[in-house]
Design a protein around this motif. Structure first.
Motif, PDB file in Angstrom:
ATOM      1  N   ARG A  45      78.454  -5.234  20.436  1.00  0.00           N
ATOM      2  CA  ARG A  45      79.887  -5.412  20.193  1.00  0.00           C
ATOM      3  C   ARG A  45      80.253  -6.886  20.073  1.00  0.00           C
ATOM      4  O   ARG A  45      81.261  -7.232  19.458  1.00  0.00           O
ATOM      5  CB  ARG A  45      80.706  -4.751  21.301  1.00  0.00           C
ATOM      6  CG  ARG A  45      82.191  -4.749  21.014  1.00  0.00           C
ATOM      7  CD  ARG A  45      82.932  -3.704  21.772  1.00  0.00           C
ATOM      8  NE  ARG A  45      84.311  -3.620  21.318  1.00  0.00           N
ATOM      9  CZ  ARG A  45      85.211  -2.740  21.736  1.00  0.00           C
ATOM     10  NH1 ARG A  45      84.865  -1.845  22.645  1.00  0.00           N
ATOM     11  NH2 ARG A  45      86.428  -2.732  21.257  1.00  0.00           N
ATOM     12  N   ARG A  46      79.447  -7.770  20.653  1.00  0.00           N
ATOM     13  CA  ARG A  46      79.687  -9.206  20.532  1.00  0.00           C
ATOM     14  C   ARG A  46      78.935  -9.824  19.360  1.00  0.00           C
ATOM     15  O   ARG A  46      78.892 -11.052  19.223  1.00  0.00           O
ATOM     16  CB  ARG A  46      79.265  -9.913  21.822  1.00  0.00           C
ATOM     17  CG  ARG A  46      80.059  -9.546  23.043  1.00  0.00           C
ATOM     18  CD  ARG A  46      79.588 -10.334  24.253  1.00  0.00           C
ATOM     19  NE  ARG A  46      79.914 -11.748  24.157  1.00  0.00           N
ATOM     20  CZ  ARG A  46      79.015 -12.703  23.957  1.00  0.00           C
ATOM     21  NH1 ARG A  46      77.737 -12.399  23.778  1.00  0.00           N
ATOM     22  NH2 ARG A  46      79.389 -13.971  23.905  1.00  0.00           N
ATOM     23  N   SER A  47      78.329  -8.992  18.537  1.00  0.00           N
ATOM     24  CA  SER A  47      77.538  -9.503  17.427  1.00  0.00           C
ATOM     25  C   SER A  47      78.400 -10.330  16.466  1.00  0.00           C
ATOM     26  O   SER A  47      79.588 -10.058  16.261  1.00  0.00           O
ATOM     27  CB  SER A  47      76.886  -8.345  16.667  1.00  0.00           C
ATOM     28  OG  SER A  47      76.235  -8.799  15.504  1.00  0.00           O
ATOM     29  N   SER A  48      77.782 -11.343  15.880  1.00  0.00           N
ATOM     30  CA  SER A  48      78.486 -12.165  14.889  1.00  0.00           C
ATOM     31  C   SER A  48      78.602 -11.466  13.539  1.00  0.00           C
ATOM     32  O   SER A  48      79.328 -11.934  12.661  1.00  0.00           O
ATOM     33  CB  SER A  48      77.750 -13.496  14.716  1.00  0.00           C
ATOM     34  OG  SER A  48      76.400 -13.274  14.323  1.00  0.00           O
ATOM     35  N   LEU A  49      77.876 -10.351  13.365  1.00  0.00           N
ATOM     36  CA  LEU A  49      77.975  -9.577  12.125  1.00  0.00           C
ATOM     37  C   LEU A  49      79.138  -8.606  12.247  1.00  0.00           C
ATOM     38  O   LEU A  49      79.138  -7.724  13.114  1.00  0.00           O
ATOM     39  CB  LEU A  49      76.677  -8.803  11.883  1.00  0.00           C
ATOM     40  CG  LEU A  49      75.401  -9.655  11.730  1.00  0.00           C
ATOM     41  CD1 LEU A  49      74.183  -8.758  11.600  1.00  0.00           C
ATOM     42  CD2 LEU A  49      75.528 -10.583  10.524  1.00  0.00           C
ATOM     43  N   PRO A  50      80.163  -8.718  11.416  1.00  0.00           N
ATOM     44  CA  PRO A  50      81.361  -7.858  11.537  1.00  0.00           C
ATOM     45  C   PRO A  50      81.050  -6.372  11.449  1.00  0.00           C
ATOM     46  O   PRO A  50      81.666  -5.566  12.156  1.00  0.00           O
ATOM     47  CB  PRO A  50      82.245  -8.323  10.377  1.00  0.00           C
ATOM     48  CG  PRO A  50      81.764  -9.703  10.051  1.00  0.00           C
ATOM     49  CD  PRO A  50      80.303  -9.712  10.341  1.00  0.00           C
ATOM     50  N   VAL A  51      80.098  -6.009  10.583  1.00  0.00           N
ATOM     51  CA  VAL A  51      79.782  -4.585  10.433  1.00  0.00           C
ATOM     52  C   VAL A  51      79.220  -4.018  11.734  1.00  0.00           C
ATOM     53  O   VAL A  51      79.621  -2.941  12.201  1.00  0.00           O
ATOM     54  CB  VAL A  51      78.782  -4.379   9.276  1.00  0.00           C
ATOM     55  CG1 VAL A  51      78.363  -2.910   9.206  1.00  0.00           C
ATOM     56  CG2 VAL A  51      79.393  -4.817   7.952  1.00  0.00           C
ATOM     57  N   VAL A  52      78.303  -4.748  12.346  1.00  0.00           N
ATOM     58  CA  VAL A  52      77.674  -4.279  13.591  1.00  0.00           C
ATOM     59  C   VAL A  52      78.708  -4.184  14.706  1.00  0.00           C
ATOM     60  O   VAL A  52      78.785  -3.171  15.424  1.00  0.00           O
ATOM     61  CB  VAL A  52      76.519  -5.209  13.988  1.00  0.00           C
ATOM     62  CG1 VAL A  52      75.955  -4.802  15.350  1.00  0.00           C
ATOM     63  CG2 VAL A  52      75.430  -5.196  12.944  1.00  0.00           C
ATOM     64  N   SER A  53      79.503  -5.228  14.896  1.00  0.00           N
ATOM     65  CA  SER A  53      80.483  -5.223  15.984  1.00  0.00           C
ATOM     66  C   SER A  53      81.553  -4.164  15.766  1.00  0.00           C
ATOM     67  O   SER A  53      81.980  -3.507  16.728  1.00  0.00           O
ATOM     68  CB  SER A  53      81.128  -6.611  16.100  1.00  0.00           C
ATOM     69  OG  SER A  53      81.788  -6.957  14.900  1.00  0.00           O
ATOM     70  N   THR A  54      81.968  -3.954  14.520  1.00  0.00           N
ATOM     71  CA  THR A  54      83.015  -2.959  14.238  1.00  0.00           C
ATOM     72  C   THR A  54      82.501  -1.545  14.472  1.00  0.00           C
ATOM     73  O   THR A  54      83.176  -0.720  15.098  1.00  0.00           O
ATOM     74  CB  THR A  54      83.514  -3.107  12.798  1.00  0.00           C
ATOM     75  OG1 THR A  54      84.027  -4.427  12.604  1.00  0.00           O
ATOM     76  CG2 THR A  54      84.610  -2.088  12.504  1.00  0.00           C
ATOM     77  N   VAL A  55      81.309  -1.246  13.964  1.00  0.00           N
ATOM     78  CA  VAL A  55      80.746   0.103  14.156  1.00  0.00           C
ATOM     79  C   VAL A  55      80.511   0.378  15.642  1.00  0.00           C
ATOM     80  O   VAL A  55      80.802   1.474  16.148  1.00  0.00           O
ATOM     81  CB  VAL A  55      79.431   0.239  13.356  1.00  0.00           C
ATOM     82  CG1 VAL A  55      78.733   1.550  13.716  1.00  0.00           C
ATOM     83  CG2 VAL A  55      79.713   0.184  11.865  1.00  0.00           C
ATOM     84  N   THR A  56      79.997  -0.614  16.376  1.00  0.00           N
ATOM     85  CA  THR A  56      79.778  -0.438  17.816  1.00  0.00           C
ATOM     86  C   THR A  56      81.090  -0.204  18.546  1.00  0.00           C
ATOM     87  O   THR A  56      81.179   0.663  19.432  1.00  0.00           O
ATOM     88  CB  THR A  56      79.071  -1.671  18.393  1.00  0.00           C
ATOM     89  OG1 THR A  56      77.864  -1.916  17.675  1.00  0.00           O
ATOM     90  CG2 THR A  56      78.748  -1.451  19.864  1.00  0.00           C
TER      91      THR A  56
END
Length: 365
Positions: free
Chosen positions: A184-195
């Motif tokens: 959820r803290r990922s710098s990749l928006p797709v990863v953080s949004t999906v999480t």
């Protein structure tokens, strides 16, 4: 001169504190005739209730005997516990093999206790400890080795099943929570949004619906080789539910860290995983310790929900203990005993959490 000043200050403060305490009690409870009467009435009711409980639960109680002996007594019938304790603790587990269930409970409890020792607080020692504890528990409960007969999971029950579901939920859910918090803290928006959508979506569902889905719906949608045993599907569902809540707790702990921690780690030459494992997560867990202990306590209490799915955990074992043999009128004693077991476990977890807070001096950064 300084020592004399400190001594004088101490001598002056003690009477002031005592006086303020007495003044506070007098002001809150005896400041008027109405408050004085209400205070005395409440004290009388509390003392009467305590007197009744002591007489009912101890003085006039029946500790050994038959249902007929209990019917003749004026107090509690603890004889139902001494007569049916095996059913309460071991459930449907075969009578002649119940020593295995008892040893399995001790193995898990010993693993939990050893996990509280700082020596095992490392990424190398703790997984090994839990692998050994779980392996011993499973081999004792399941059997099939060293001449022990095989006992299917459908026959597991009582305290052993409750402890197994609880510890499995936390052991599986905690690493998953760390992964979700980091994603959820990922710098990749797709990863953080999906999480974030997954976490918020699961948190919006009641635990019971997730357990029903794992136990009943999944077998209808998955191929046969992925279905597995119902007990393990329920554990996975409970672990996922625990993980999404714990992930937010860990994330809040990470966000509470002082600014510049990651930059300082990078300046020291640490890579991402070294920064997370050695700098970020240890501090995050320290700051998030109180809500984490609370979440673990809730996870233990929620194990009682699996009785709805047909599992013979300790609550169901308690129901069976007084449902036969003439013990039915004494359900209060059985439920009180089961409640005492839950209290011992949850209070022990809470006290250990308080000990950790004191030893880590939380709140004094």
């Amino acid at each position: 001169m300084r020592a004399e000043t400190m001594t004088a200050t101490t001598d002056i403060q003690a009477p002031v504190l005592n006086g303020s305490l007495l003044d506070s009690v007098r002001r809150d409870y005896f400041s008027s005739v109405g408050r004085t009467i209400l205070t005395l009435v409440c004290l009388a009711l509390i003392l009467s209730a305590l007197w009744f409980l002591v007489n009912w639960g101890l003085v006039d109680a029946v500790w050994f005997g038959t249902p007929e002996d209990c019917h003749k007594a004026a107090g509690a019938c603890w004889a139902v516990i001494t007569d049916r304790y095996r059913l309460i603790f071991f459930g449907l587990y075969p009578y002649e093999e119940q020593w295995r269930s008892a040893l399995a409970c001790l193995a898990i409890l010993a693993t939990v206790i050893l996990s509280c020792v700082p020596f095992f607080w490392s990424a190398k020692r703790l997984p090994v400890l839990w692998a050994l504890g779980y392996g011993l528990f499973y081999f004792l409960m399941k059997g099939g080795v060293f001449g022990m007969p095989v006992v299917l999971e459908t026959q597991w029950g009582g305290l052993a099943l409750t402890v197994f579901v609880f510890s499995s939920t936390v052991v599986i859910g905690m690493p998953l929570a760390i992964v979700l918090a980091l994603l959820r803290r990922s710098s990749l928006p797709v990863v953080s949004t999906v999480t974030a959508l997954c976490i918020d979506g699961i948190r919006s569902l009641p635990l019971l619906s997730i357990l029903f889905t794992a136990a009943i719906i999944l077998p209808l949608t998955l191929p046969g080789f992925l279905v597995g045993d119902k007990l393990y599907r329920v554990i996975i569902g409970a672990a996922v539910f625990f993980a999404v809540y714990q992930a937010e707790i860990i994330r809040s702990g990470i966000q509470s860290l002082p600014a510049g921690q990651e930059e300082a780690a990078t300046a020291l030459g640490l890579n991402y995983w070294q920064t997370i494992s050695r700098i970020i997560l240890p501090q995050a867990f320290r700051f998030a310790l109180p809500p984490t202990i609370n979440q673990v306590v809730i996870a233990f209490m929620e194990t009682a929900l699996i009785v709805i799915l047909g599992f013979f955990e300790i609550t169901a074992s308690g129901n069976a203990a007084f449902s036969t043999g003439g013990w039915k009128p004494f359900h209060i004693e059985v439920y009180s005993f089961v409640a005492l077991i839950y209290f011992v476990f949850t209070y022990s977890l809470s006290m250990y959490g308080s000990y950790l807070e004191r030893s880590m001096k939380l709140g004094s950064r």
